[in-house]
Design a protein around this motif. Sequence first.
Motif, short mmCIF file in Angstrom:
data_model
loop_
_atom_site.label_atom_id
_atom_site.label_comp_id
_atom_site.label_asym_id
_atom_site.label_seq_id
_atom_site.Cartn_x
_atom_site.Cartn_y
_atom_site.Cartn_z
N UNK A 1 11.32 -4.70 -5.26
CA UNK A 1 10.26 -4.09 -5.04
C UNK A 1 9.21 -4.68 -5.87
N UNK A 2 9.54 -5.36 -7.27
CA UNK A 2 8.54 -5.75 -8.07
C UNK A 2 8.07 -7.20 -7.37
N UNK A 3 8.98 -8.17 -6.89
CA UNK A 3 8.66 -9.38 -6.69
C UNK A 3 8.10 -9.50 -5.24
N UNK A 4 8.69 -9.01 -4.17
CA UNK A 4 8.26 -9.12 -2.95
C UNK A 4 7.60 -8.14 -2.29
N UNK A 5 7.63 -6.81 -2.60
CA UNK A 5 7.06 -5.60 -1.83
C UNK A 5 5.71 -5.36 -2.64
N UNK A 6 6.06 -5.29 -4.03
CA UNK A 6 4.88 -4.70 -4.68
C UNK A 6 4.24 -3.04 -4.49
N UNK A 7 5.07 -2.33 -4.04
CA UNK A 7 4.74 -0.97 -3.70
C UNK A 7 4.49 -0.25 -4.72
N UNK A 8 3.54 0.63 -4.91
CA UNK A 8 3.83 1.61 -6.04
C UNK A 8 4.85 2.53 -6.15
N UNK A 9 5.65 2.42 -7.20
CA UNK A 9 7.06 3.06 -7.36
C UNK A 9 7.30 3.77 -8.57
N UNK A 10 7.97 4.92 -8.21
CA UNK A 10 8.63 5.66 -9.33
C UNK A 10 9.91 5.58 -9.10
N UNK A 11 10.81 5.37 -10.24
CA UNK A 11 12.05 4.81 -10.08
C UNK A 11 12.90 5.65 -11.34
N UNK A 12 13.45 6.68 -11.14
CA UNK A 12 14.34 7.42 -11.95
C UNK A 12 15.70 6.84 -12.15
N UNK A 13 16.39 6.62 -13.10
CA UNK A 13 17.64 6.14 -13.12
C UNK A 13 18.34 6.65 -14.64
N UNK A 14 19.61 6.81 -14.64
CA UNK A 14 20.59 6.84 -15.54
C UNK A 14 21.01 5.55 -16.35
N UNK A 15 20.64 4.48 -15.55
CA UNK A 15 21.38 2.91 -16.08
C UNK A 15 20.15 2.74 -17.18
N UNK A 16 20.45 3.05 -18.26
CA UNK A 16 19.58 2.52 -19.56
C UNK A 16 19.25 1.10 -19.52
N UNK A 17 20.47 0.53 -19.19
CA UNK A 17 20.47 -1.08 -19.25
C UNK A 17 19.08 -1.62 -18.62
N UNK B 1 0.81 -1.19 -0.12
CA UNK B 1 0.01 -0.01 -0.06
C UNK B 1 0.84 1.19 -0.05
N UNK B 2 2.24 1.04 0.06
CA UNK B 2 3.19 2.39 0.15
C UNK B 2 3.14 3.07 -1.37
N UNK B 3 3.75 4.13 -1.27
CA UNK B 3 4.37 4.91 -2.44
C UNK B 3 5.69 5.09 -2.22
N UNK B 4 6.62 4.74 -3.22
CA UNK B 4 7.81 4.69 -3.10
C UNK B 4 8.47 5.45 -4.31
N UNK B 5 9.44 6.61 -3.85
CA UNK B 5 9.90 7.34 -4.99
C UNK B 5 11.48 7.28 -4.76
N UNK B 6 12.20 6.68 -5.80
CA UNK B 6 13.61 6.37 -5.95
C UNK B 6 14.35 7.04 -7.10
N UNK B 7 15.36 7.85 -6.78
CA UNK B 7 15.86 8.73 -7.82
C UNK B 7 17.48 8.28 -7.61
N UNK B 8 17.75 7.65 -8.98
CA UNK B 8 19.30 7.32 -9.16
C UNK B 8 19.81 6.58 -8.17
N UNK B 9 19.40 5.54 -7.69
CA UNK B 9 19.92 4.49 -6.96
C UNK B 9 21.19 4.03 -7.35
N UNK B 10 22.27 3.89 -6.82
CA UNK B 10 23.58 3.14 -7.17
C UNK B 10 24.54 4.19 -7.78
#
Length: 900
Positions: free
Chosen positions: A733-749, A705-714
Amino acid sequence: MARAGSRQTGTQRDHQAQSERPADSSALVPSRRQYLELKQQYPHAILLYRLGDFYEAFDDDAHIVARDARITLTSRSFGRNGRVPMAGIPHHALNYYLSRLLAAGHTVAIAEQLSEPGRGLVERAVTRVLTPGTVAETALLPSTENRYLAAIAPLGDRIGLAWVDVSTGEFTTLELNGPSRADLLRDELARLNPAECLLPDTAETMDGIIGHITRLPHWHFAPKRAAAILCEHFHTQALTPFGCAELPGAIGAAGAILVYLQQTNPALLAMLTSLRTESLGRTVWVDAATRRNLELTRSLHTGGTRGSLLSVLDHTKTAMGARTLRRIVSQPLRDLAELQRRQGIIAALVAATRVRHHLGHILASVGDLERLISRVTQGLATARDLLQLKSALEGVEALLGHLQAAQAPALRSFAENIPSCADLAVMIEAAIIEDAEGVRIRPGFSPALDQAREAIRETRQWLASLEQQERERTGIRSLKVGYNKVFGYYIEVTRPNLPNVPPDYIRKQTVANGERFITAALKEAEARILSAEGEIEALERAALTDLCHTLTSHADRLLQTARRVAELDAFIAMAEAAVRYNWVAPILDESDCIEIVQGRHPVVEATMTHQPFIPNDCMIGGDGPRILLVTGPNMGGKSTYLRQVALIVWLAQIGSFVPAERARIGLVDRIFSRIGAHDDLAGGQSTFMVEMVETATILHQATRKSLVILDEIGRGTSTYDGLAIARAVLEDLHDRIGARTLFATHYLELTALSETFPGIANAHVEVLERDGRVIFFYTVRPGPADRAYGIHVARLAGLPPWVADRAEAVLAELTNTRPVAMPAPPQEEHIPASPWEAGNLRGPYQLPLAGFPPPPVACQAVAHELAALDLSSMTPREALTWLFAQQARLRGHATHQVGQ
């Protein structure tokens, strides 16, 4: 935080050493003996001893005051006892220096003069004891913020937490339990930001405690003893009405606060008319890092309110409304019914423009009713304060009239919860009057006072006519009757008229142009007046005290009224923001869908006055993806987009309208934000360590039920380490938690994960590259970004062109690519572009005699700049200057290659 506690402990040691210092009382002068007797009663406080126009500190206290209040240290002789250190504070600047001492964590006892200076020792007594968390004086408090005293009661697997604002009467308790109780405590303290924390003397100092630590005997936190103290204070048989009967930790913390206030300033207890018990299940859990990152009440750039979410919402008219709005913004709710109630009131205020403006105009005249009531309950209110209270209560009645006449049911319902205090306003009106003589007790309110005033009136009339009578009797036309505080009443005669002075005149004083005299009748009248004035002053104080006591008996109703009016002020401010910035009411439900159409960042939009903000959509949860992976260049708007979504959800869950065309928010239980880079070197944590600690907190505490905002992890470590960490976090976050997440990254991979993880979708901020320039559209589109555009952004930041050119060359080497505009080398003989590339070839490689070919990027950059020149507007001198610069640039680049 530990330094604050240890510093206070050191101060206490100073005071203890001072109190244990032996002294031969028989050899002490009276004032010194009086000071030491008072100091013995308050050994752990700084004693400020009133001496004339100064508040003096002596001995070790003087050293502390000189150091922390930043005033001069002097000394004073007390006869045979020699000189002692002394530091003095002017009486008119007491509050200024008190604020410094309290900010340093000291307890201050103030000894006032209770008798008039004259013959013998002036009577003195400690009238106030101030600590960092028990300040009620308006002059020492921030007007728009609460000043909290907190108490922490560890009890097995529970932690009790209580807090109070003695200037407003807010008194709340809470119990935390479970394995994460210590983390929950830190986050609650980060929200409250208390000035002082009470801890049992047997408890270890906990991490994250904010404010100055004061130790109390542990038995003050015992639940049974605390329950008895609370029941006695609230005149109840049990604590069931307050919702904490089954919460021993919460009871212990609340009881300790009452004990501490009883010890320091019992007058403050009258403001505590009720106890509210909070439950974490009703509120959204937010950690300290998220509060900081989202800049809710404090901007990271300005260090103050300006630039924060609160600054956009704060259109309040009163200080108490501003404090209430700050509390609302700081504590989002999960209570759907309460959120819908707030939303209904704000919607009604948005629709009723005229009513909203009328209410705002009336509120401006109400003022800070909460802290005004505090002065009344402490017995500190003057006649003018009571007149101000009457005006405020009359304003409340006007507010009630407008609310009751409103068409919206939500406003009429709100008015039903505001207690009327019209009878108290009438009571004050019958007691206080403001006329030509000033603000005073109204004639007829106190018969004894009326008699004293009548008795002095005849004497004053006689004095008023005395000057004319004496002029006629003596024939001295310039004779004057005057008064000063030193000599009292006198008759003044100029030098040329001294021969005409009657024999019954008694010379009192010589002045520059004559003599001053008294007569037996004048002296008798003066004695009658001074005696009557003293009596009148005492009777006026008694009348004010009686009136304050009567009003204090209605403190519960007065405070309820003040809090409701403050809440109305906060709602009007939120409605004003909604109208000003074109916000809409979101749909709130218990689903797990977040759907925002044409959402905007509330703070950024409010600061953009000359251009429109580019809105964007966001759909996560429900039947769609739960994780949105956002890629694109720096400055493209990724962080703004992430914060925007978080702030819209935050606004929805405080009951506010939101900046969007429409929004549907499934309530979240927790909001986490990992944005920005900062370190904690004092705490031994690097930037990357802080990033990982905050990320670990999210992974341990987030739910579906959480909202997670992550920017440039790593980003704080090597490329492959960072990429691996970012991917692992995403997968968890996808497999275990399932929280609604916005994940910004420069890792295009990472964008390839959307092909194998159904709950992940890609989005990117749109840009356009043209003629070597990047144009930012600040729009979010589906799909991954094609590249990071980091060097382009570096050019915009002012990176020197030769450095940016070299960066492009290195980038080409690292990615084994070449600029599109340059021809490829002959395929039959591949010459590595650098030693790095040669070292990565399989097998041995023989370096050609010509060495490594120079990177062609510099030439390409010159060609781009030449094509972009506006030759028609350039002067010949500018053209030659540009040519010389490019020639030097190319020569320098060639020299660099030969050196390699």
